[in-house]
Design an enzyme around this catalytic site. Sequence first.
Site, PDB file in Angstrom:
ATOM      1  N   GLU A  30      28.664   0.604 -11.675  1.00  0.00           N
ATOM      2  CA  GLU A  30      28.123   1.933 -11.361  1.00  0.00           C
ATOM      3  C   GLU A  30      29.218   2.871 -10.870  1.00  0.00           C
ATOM      4  O   GLU A  30      30.017   2.504 -10.021  1.00  0.00           O
ATOM      5  CB  GLU A  30      27.045   1.845 -10.283  1.00  0.00           C
ATOM      6  CG  GLU A  30      26.686   3.230  -9.776  1.00  0.00           C
ATOM      7  CD  GLU A  30      25.526   3.281  -8.814  1.00  0.00           C
ATOM      8  OE1 GLU A  30      24.691   2.369  -8.828  1.00  0.00           O
ATOM      9  OE2 GLU A  30      25.458   4.251  -8.051  1.00  0.00           O
TER      10      GLU A  30
ATOM     11  N   TRP B 215      20.006 -12.464  -3.619  1.00  0.00           N
ATOM     12  CA  TRP B 215      18.691 -11.835  -3.741  1.00  0.00           C
ATOM     13  C   TRP B 215      17.551 -12.831  -3.621  1.00  0.00           C
ATOM     14  O   TRP B 215      16.415 -12.543  -3.977  1.00  0.00           O
ATOM     15  CB  TRP B 215      18.611 -11.014  -5.032  1.00  0.00           C
ATOM     16  CG  TRP B 215      19.427  -9.759  -4.922  1.00  0.00           C
ATOM     17  CD1 TRP B 215      20.036  -9.274  -3.791  1.00  0.00           C
ATOM     18  CD2 TRP B 215      19.723  -8.825  -5.958  1.00  0.00           C
ATOM     19  NE1 TRP B 215      20.685  -8.103  -4.063  1.00  0.00           N
ATOM     20  CE2 TRP B 215      20.518  -7.805  -5.391  1.00  0.00           C
ATOM     21  CE3 TRP B 215      19.389  -8.756  -7.313  1.00  0.00           C
ATOM     22  CZ2 TRP B 215      20.989  -6.723  -6.133  1.00  0.00           C
ATOM     23  CZ3 TRP B 215      19.856  -7.678  -8.045  1.00  0.00           C
ATOM     24  CH2 TRP B 215      20.649  -6.669  -7.463  1.00  0.00           C
TER      25      TRP B 215
ATOM     26  N   LYS C 120       3.899   1.692  -1.183  1.00  0.00           N
ATOM     27  CA  LYS C 120       4.476   1.884  -2.528  1.00  0.00           C
ATOM     28  C   LYS C 120       3.462   2.567  -3.444  1.00  0.00           C
ATOM     29  O   LYS C 120       3.756   3.560  -4.102  1.00  0.00           O
ATOM     30  CB  LYS C 120       4.851   0.519  -3.112  1.00  0.00           C
ATOM     31  CG  LYS C 120       5.234   0.562  -4.578  1.00  0.00           C
ATOM     32  CD  LYS C 120       5.139  -0.827  -5.206  1.00  0.00           C
ATOM     33  CE  LYS C 120       5.477  -0.766  -6.674  1.00  0.00           C
ATOM     34  NZ  LYS C 120       6.881  -0.415  -6.943  1.00  0.00           N
TER      35      LYS C 120
ATOM     36  N   ARG D 201      10.353   1.155  -4.072  1.00  0.00           N
ATOM     37  CA  ARG D 201      10.731  -0.055  -4.796  1.00  0.00           C
ATOM     38  C   ARG D 201      10.766  -1.262  -3.874  1.00  0.00           C
ATOM     39  O   ARG D 201      11.339  -1.209  -2.780  1.00  0.00           O
ATOM     40  CB  ARG D 201      12.104   0.132  -5.451  1.00  0.00           C
ATOM     41  CG  ARG D 201      12.104   1.169  -6.541  1.00  0.00           C
ATOM     42  CD  ARG D 201      11.878   0.567  -7.911  1.00  0.00           C
ATOM     43  NE  ARG D 201      13.004  -0.253  -8.327  1.00  0.00           N
ATOM     44  CZ  ARG D 201      12.891  -1.382  -9.018  1.00  0.00           C
ATOM     45  NH1 ARG D 201      11.712  -1.856  -9.343  1.00  0.00           N
ATOM     46  NH2 ARG D 201      13.971  -2.046  -9.369  1.00  0.00           N
TER      47      ARG D 201
ATOM     48  N   HIS E 140      18.961   5.979 -11.613  1.00  0.00           N
ATOM     49  CA  HIS E 140      18.000   5.982 -10.520  1.00  0.00           C
ATOM     50  C   HIS E 140      17.100   7.213 -10.553  1.00  0.00           C
ATOM     51  O   HIS E 140      16.122   7.273  -9.834  1.00  0.00           O
ATOM     52  CB  HIS E 140      18.707   5.915  -9.172  1.00  0.00           C
ATOM     53  CG  HIS E 140      19.474   4.644  -8.982  1.00  0.00           C
ATOM     54  ND1 HIS E 140      20.782   4.520  -9.376  1.00  0.00           N
ATOM     55  CD2 HIS E 140      19.110   3.443  -8.481  1.00  0.00           C
ATOM     56  CE1 HIS E 140      21.198   3.293  -9.100  1.00  0.00           C
ATOM     57  NE2 HIS E 140      20.200   2.620  -8.574  1.00  0.00           N
TER      58      HIS E 140
ATOM     59  N   GLU F 265       0.819  -1.207   0.000  1.00  0.00           N
ATOM     60  CA  GLU F 265       0.000   0.000   0.000  1.00  0.00           C
ATOM     61  C   GLU F 265       0.859   1.266   0.000  1.00  0.00           C
ATOM     62  O   GLU F 265       0.522   2.262  -0.640  1.00  0.00           O
ATOM     63  CB  GLU F 265      -0.922   0.032   1.231  1.00  0.00           C
ATOM     64  CG  GLU F 265      -2.013  -1.023   1.244  1.00  0.00           C
ATOM     65  CD  GLU F 265      -1.553  -2.338   1.878  1.00  0.00           C
ATOM     66  OE1 GLU F 265      -0.336  -2.574   2.012  1.00  0.00           O
ATOM     67  OE2 GLU F 265      -2.434  -3.142   2.247  1.00  0.00           O
TER      68      GLU F 265
HETATM   69  N1  GLN Z   1      20.565  -6.737 -16.554  1.00  0.00           N
HETATM   70  C1  GLN Z   1      19.861  -6.163 -15.473  1.00  0.00           C
HETATM   71  C2  GLN Z   1      19.058  -4.968 -15.935  1.00  0.00           C
HETATM   72  O1  GLN Z   1      19.480  -4.264 -16.773  1.00  0.00           O
HETATM   73  C3  GLN Z   1      20.797  -5.735 -14.380  1.00  0.00           C
HETATM   74  C4  GLN Z   1      20.063  -5.139 -13.215  1.00  0.00           C
HETATM   75  C5  GLN Z   1      20.916  -4.852 -12.026  1.00  0.00           C
HETATM   76  O2  GLN Z   1      22.097  -4.814 -12.097  1.00  0.00           O
HETATM   77  N2  GLN Z   1      20.319  -4.623 -10.901  1.00  0.00           N
HETATM   78  O3  GLN Z   1      18.000  -4.707 -15.440  1.00  0.00           O
END
Ligand code: GLN
Length: 769
Positions: free
Chosen positions: A679, A575, A19, A529, A708, A17
């Site tokens: 990144e 994950w 989100k 998220r 992001h 909710e």
């Molecule tokens: N290949 C994935 C994407 O582009 C990689 C995502 C990630 O690194 N979290 O969504």
Amino acid sequence: MALAHTLGFPRIGADRELKKALEAYWKGDIDQAALRQTGRELRACHWQLQAQAGIELLPVGDFAWYDQMLAHSAAFGVVPSRFAGALGADGRPTLDTLFAMARGAGACCGGAAGETRHALELTKWFDTNYHYLVPEFSADQRFVLSWEQLFEEVDEAIALGHKVKPVLIGPLTYLWLGKAKGAAFDKLDLLERLLPVYGEILSRLARQGVEWVQIDEPILGLDLPQDWKNAFERAYHILQYSPLKKLLATYFASLDDNLGLAAGLPVDGLHVDLVRAPEQLPAVLDRLPSYKVLSLGVVNGRNVWRCDLEAALEQLQQARARFGANLWVASSCSLLHSPVDVRREDRLDAELKSWLAFAVQKCEEIAVLAQALNTPDAPQVRQALAQSQAVQASRERSPRIHKPAVQARLAAVLPADCQRSSTFATRSEVQRAQLRLPAFPTTTIGSFPQTASIRLARQAYKAGKLSANDYTDAMHVEIRHAIQVQERLGLDVLVHGEAERNDMVEYFAEQLDGYLITRFGWVQSYGSRCVKPAVIYGDISRERAMTVDWITYAQRQTGKWVKGMLTGPVTLLMWSFAREDLPREVQARQLALAVRDEVQDLERAGIRIIQIDEAAFREGLPLRRAQWPAYLEWAVQAFRLCASGVADATQIHTHMCYSEFNDVIEAIAAMDADVITIETSRSDMELLQAFEAFEYPNDIGPGVYDIHSPRVPDTEQMLRLLTLAAARIPVERLWVNPDCGLKTRAWPETEAALVNMVAAARQARQRLA
Ligand code: GLN
Ligand code: ZN
């Protein structure tokens, strides 16, 4: 009487909710009153759920609009000056200030038209997959109590008749997790200025009728420099004169060499995590004075398995002998990291479901354990213990979990299976000759916008309203579109866009045997998220190819190279909710063999570039350095096992989010991927520091723009980052790409950003190559 409490409850809501409300508010579909109403309802519901389960002392302050660290920054008035224009009329942060800090802001902040303010940095909360917003401190930082949320929520809970325990992030953890900006200074210099605000908060809570406050200092589980240890003593000696009983909460790791410090601080209680670090119990019992409260985290806040109540009770009874009524029973950490309620899982078979416990069930487990100490003969206690035993027994024998064929294949793995046949130098020449890419080749990380039409098609397919053929057709349309856009923009290495993937782990988990998928097992990742981690319950095997049809379809649409796109074994493991009955490294190797088969199938199907994402590689690092080598060893080997079964000509890429790799750069090099994309844009190429001491040997694509935020970066900015990178990395080894996948973005901003990125690469070729 042993007391039952939790360190925090998931804030997102059983139906996400929060989100939905946040996103609706950001879009302008609901107003702030409606958003606040959703928050109030969620809090009331979560307190109620915990109270009903038998939790006696309820957390307040675990709710946050975006993130609990951000809420603390607001509380202390830690708002970077670039957001000054977004403050309220009284100079204090408003809800919109928080959202501007979290998401970045446009001209809203009183700047010139088109000017943008970048968001606070987002980073992992310890070794979890939760991300917090990093506070930014300046040397002349002032702290002023500026945000009333905690006090309002305490009143709210009390008005509902609850006994509450506000939760604060402790001053040392707050400072530790922040970043010093501007002229260099020691963050610890800020402590004396910060503490009075804590004092003010505690006094106000006392006036509201609070008895206990929980102060989270999870950094006590880290290797701390001596000056930080000293600062703990200083800080808590000052805070001891503030009112309220203080429960110092530690979690995610053993206190280890910080135990003496933690046990000796002038606070009224200590919480320790016995799930992560059961071995610390005897030392804790030895060191903590028995007039203090000892809170034992025996129910795992970070996994979904039902607690082995007998085993937990045994630990509690040991402590009971010394602490008597001062013993509290708790979750190991905040339940923020668990899904909300397993009762909603209506599609799981009864056996699998009987093995699982989400936050609500964990509260029941905590409560029944406290009851088992207080009234051991109560029938509900005996029944719960018997049930728990039955669950443990059924898992131990289940053929759904234990598969001899998987175990035999694993036992037969040879060292050569973890080794490419040639060195990178040889491979890269073969690849150069075959792939014929320009200098500064451009590519993206894999996903393109997951549009409403994609999600609708997937939902319709899952609901049986769209046939498999129609679904495939719909995805083919998306793939063709993604390929056309990339060709038009002039990218060099294309991706199929991952339209068919809901999530980079779940997509594979759905196809691998040994994994189960929940329907409602959502956990907050950052802001609005959420992720729904798949659950590894048994030995892993791959029954058939998982991605080959999609990738080869995409490859047939273009004369350019299309990258195969896979998720690596370490990330699949990190994950997912993992098994607790098998070491993590064995689970990683099982996953690696399944991914290896897929890599080889892609190669056989003519795919020449294969990316194996290891986004979660770094977050798997243990919190204590002493445990790093063992982790890195098995994590690197798992990657190599999945990636080494191909010919020299096949180019293996990997991708990692987040740039704090300085300490593990050698392990990353040891993975021996031909290309890594990583990144770096948000931290302004901080990664490059790692290259001072160590020359990364293979190709690398340091991300040149932040995905992001919806903000479109201009060519100049990206060229500047590339120039920085080219000063450290030989240009022939540099790639040009965004920081991460684009699935959360919309097409217009994505195209605009990629146009600029391709332009930056072209200029780099002229100026730098
Ligand atoms: N290949 C994935 C994407 O582009 C990689 C995502 C990630 O690194 N979290 O969504
Ligand atoms: Zn990423």
